[in-house]
Enzyme design. Sequence first.
Site, mmCIF file in Angstrom:
data_model
loop_
_atom_site.group_PDB
_atom_site.id
_atom_site.type_symbol
_atom_site.label_atom_id
_atom_site.label_comp_id
_atom_site.label_asym_id
_atom_site.label_seq_id
_atom_site.Cartn_x
_atom_site.Cartn_y
_atom_site.Cartn_z
ATOM 1 C CE LYS A 106 -2.834 2.940 2.847
ATOM 2 N NZ LYS A 106 -3.572 3.329 4.142
ATOM 3 N N GLY A 161 -7.600 9.568 10.312
ATOM 4 C CA GLY A 161 -7.722 9.793 11.869
ATOM 5 C C GLY A 161 -8.766 10.777 12.410
ATOM 6 N N GLY A 207 -10.662 7.939 7.589
ATOM 7 C CA GLY A 207 -11.612 8.827 7.874
ATOM 8 C C GLY A 207 -13.055 8.254 8.552
#
Length: 268
Positions: free
Chosen positions: A111, A172, A199
Amino acid sequence: MDGAQTPQATAQAEDSWTVAGRTFRSRLIVGTGKYKDYAENAAAAEAAGAEIVTVALRRVNLSDPSQPMLVDYVKPDRFTFLPNTAGCFTGEEAVRTLRLAREAGGWDLVKLEVLSNTKHLLPDMEETLRAMKLLISEGFQVMVYCTDDPVYAQKLEDAGAAAIMPAAAPIGSGRGIQNALNLALIIEQTKVPVLVDAGVGTASDAVIAMELGCDAVLMNTAIAGAQDPIRMATAMKHAVIAGREAFLAGRMPKRMYADPSSPLSGLI
């Protein structure tokens, strides 16, 4: 029924998604940061029913046996590790980090996130695209954290991204999906998996993401930052399943006015 599965249960068991040739049944991916310890992290991952965990290579201990190590709790033979570049602010940092990951663990499904050095920590998309192209040229299969911009999402896919991972809101923040329209446009145009990443704050956020048609949801703080992380992990597991089932079922149309459940004509 002598233990036989119903057709609905069988369909649920067979509902899977595939990224870079790897197939998974769980559509909930969890992180490995912000927990009080690795034991709680492992318990949350199990409660979530996750098959993939992201590993922030610059923030977790994978190699120092004198300290608690992630792999002693979150077992690599139980979970697919998805190394990520959390904390990287340039393409060079991100590429160097993932090269080290491949050397250390043989990981090639990764990622990528290259953050802007600002309060909102949204991705620097120019750096992200540049780093992704370099990683792909070196044989990595790259799932890419990005803004919820359909134009840039298309550029990433065209350049070879294995998955598109738009932020629902800043990392966050727990604000949930802020732009459902853009997310829906990305889902509609994209041929590789689309995962909401960052989120999410509570179970209803995960439901909305799945109802829109996302292939999966990735979260960390929403679980680790809850007052009871293990219970929240369980809630998120059910939320992702519920949202996926609602998407597959096809919701009723929205109407301006009432449509009575019982016909008004032919009343006695």
